[in-house]
Scaffold this active site. Structure first.
Site, PDB file in Angstrom:
ATOM      1  N   GLY A 149       0.912  -0.940  -0.136  1.00 36.58           N
ATOM      2  CA  GLY A 149      -0.022  -0.008   0.226  1.00 36.58           C
ATOM      3  C   GLY A 149       0.989   1.402  -0.026  1.00 36.58           C
ATOM      4  CE  LYS A 150      -2.231   5.929  -3.075  1.00 38.59           C
ATOM      5  NZ  LYS A 150      -2.995   6.998  -3.590  1.00 38.59           N
ATOM      6  NE  ARG A 151      -1.529   4.283   6.342  1.00 41.28           N
ATOM      7  CZ  ARG A 151      -2.795   3.612   6.319  1.00 41.28           C
ATOM      8  NH1 ARG A 151      -2.875   2.166   6.321  1.00 41.28           N
ATOM      9  NH2 ARG A 151      -3.782   4.047   5.905  1.00 41.28           N
TER      10      ARG A 151
END
Ligand code: GLU
Length: 492
Positions: A258-260
């Site tokens: 994910g972006k994280r």
């Protein structure tokens, strides 16, 4: 049950209408772009259509400019769409925020038939119900708190589906046969207080209006499928083929990328020197293969060979090393099949700044001898500087070199002078002739190739790697090569 096995799929997939339905909440990252690639391949393979629909009903998460980023990403990857923003189409508008009337018309049908109701309950009251369930340790199902005599709908009131709890069975083309019990059916919200539809409702309406035959999306929607089936049934719609795409996993652990976890935007890879062909190839094969050992696929080959039934049901791990390898393969493929100029056209913006002072012809010559070492186009920046600018003479680097360590500084200087003398005599400055002369020089000096060639290579480049020495010298040209050798001889 829809189908099992490959051959049945082709029959089922005649002229598939697929869609990519991103929410404009930011850039498209590599963890979710397969939801665009696979529908595209299916649409093209079957001669069907690919729809691009922008799901912008969550006004809180809306990000300005995100739609343009999405379009840019798809264009870069070569995923053109047949209906949607820019190109238009007969089922528009393609922004959900412009389709509110359509959702209200559809929900009206459910209100009229008693399959939906306007809900006057306040958010505070709903929180109370939720807390009550938490205390009793029972799952919170809204249908257990359904208002007894729902009022006539007024603006500001959500509209909910009136669930009819039952067992559902369906086939997911990737996950297989699925079955759920009544606990999965609830009074989901169809229209929110702000008058916008929820994703759950809007996508059912849009897919139906747009004639979508294959709903291909991330597996995170699998658990909500019973509610979608309830809506198909309530409207009397034929169920589309449901295809859940498994997560792409972060490089380590069991988390989805994910972006994280640093999932970069797809177009950031373009800026880092990844070719669109390589990116498409890599992502398409992340969790899919055609059952052979083949790894390099053109877009056309992917269109021909892709099949839903070979999408792997477990998560596929993102592996940047593999992507870089594949990009290197693609750089060579383009050079070998389409020529130096075709590859050169892709390299604009990736050269060291100083290269700007040189002709295109010269840069193509440099490219032709370094391309097979490139992993990304951006490697040109670090790998080719010495072709455009005299390197900083670094005596320590010469005397400390692992092949030259055994020689004294005087011996090194002598060897350099002999090399200059010999190379000065070369009239025809071509790679072949230079190789001949370098071989003679080896015999005359009684040095090992590693010693002699490392020295000359270092003196003209001061770079950790360079292409074959004769090629490097040829491209640098007589004058530059000799001047650099002399400069080092003098410095020692
Ligand atoms: N708008 C949803 C998302 O961006 C799309 C899900 C779907 O493809 O139906 O996750």
């Amino acid at each position: 049950m829809l189908f099992l096995g490959g051959s049945a799929i082709i029959g089922d997939m005649e002229k598939a209408i697929t869609r990519f339905a991103p929410s404009p909440t930011g850039y498209i990252h590599i963890g979710n772009v397969r939801s665009a690639i696979y529908p595209y391949l299916v649409a093209r393979q079957t001669g069907g259509k690919m729809v691009l629909r922008i799901e912008d009903t969550d006004r809180e998460r809306y990000v300005d400019g995100a739609t343009e980023l999405i379009e840019d990403t798809l264009k870069w990857l070569g995923l053109d769409w047949d209906e949607g923003p820019i190109v238009g189409g007969e089922h528009g508008p393609y922004f959900q925020s412009e389709r509110l009337d359509i959702y209200h018309t559809w929900v009206r049908k459910l209100l009229d038939s008693g399959r939906a109701y306007a809900d006057p309950t306040s958010p505070e009251k709903i929180d109370e119900y939720r807390r009550e369930c938490n205390l009793k340790k029972v799952p919170f199902l809204y249908r257990n708190f359904r208002p007894e005599n729902p009022p006539k709908w007024e603006a500001g009131m959500p509209i909910r589906l009136k669930a009819e709890p039952c067992e559902y069975k369906w086939h997911d083309a990737v996950m297989g046969d699925m079955r759920t019990g009544p606990e999965m059916c609830d009074d989901i919200i169809l229209i929110k207080r702000d008058g916008y539809p929820t994703y759950n409702f809007a996508h059912i309406v849009d897919d139906a209006e747009m004639g979508v035959t294959h709903v291909m999306r991330g597996v995170e929607y699998l658990s909500s499928t019973p509610n979608y089936l309830a809506l198909y049934d309530a409207f009397g719609l034929k169920r589309p083929v449901l295809v859940s795409l498994p997560h792409i996993l972060a490089p380590t652990g069991n988390k989805k990328l994910g972006k994280r976890d640093g999932a970069k935007s797809v177009t950031e890879y373009r800026d880092d020197g990844i070719l669109a062909e390589a990116m498409l190839n890599y992502l398409a094969c992340l969790g899919w293969n055609d059952g052979t050992e083949q790894e390099i696929y053109t877009k056309e080959e992917l269109i021909e060979k892709f099949s839903i039934d070979r999408i792997q049901a477990s998560g596929a791990r993102y592996d940047e090393t593999k992507l870089l390898w594949m990009n290197g393969q693609w750089i060579r493929k383009i050079f070998d099949e389409q020529g130096a100029h075709a590859l050169y056209e892709r390299t604009v913006g990736f050269w060291p700044e100083v290269a700007g002072d040189y002709s295109e012809e010269y840069r193509i010559k440099v490219l032709a001898i370094v391309y097979d070492r490139l992993k990304t186009l951006a490697d040109l920046r670090d790998m080719t500087g010495y072709f455009f600018k005299d390197p900083q003479v670094d005596v320590d680097m010469v005397v400390g070199n692992k092949f030259l360590k055994k020689m004294s500084e005087a011996e090194i200087e002598d060897l350099l002078k002999k090399s200059v003398g010999k190379l000065m005599g070369v009239q025809e400055w071509t790679a072949d002739k230079l190789q001949e002369v370098l071989n003679e020089l080896l015999t005359e000096t009684a040095k090992k190739p590693a010693e002699l060639f490392s020295l000359i290579r270092l003196a003209v480049s001061f770079a950790p790697f360079s292409p074959a020495l004769n090629l490097t010298l040829e491209v640098l040209g007589r004058e530059v090569a000799l001047a650099r050798l002399n400069a080092v001889a003098e410095a020692i």
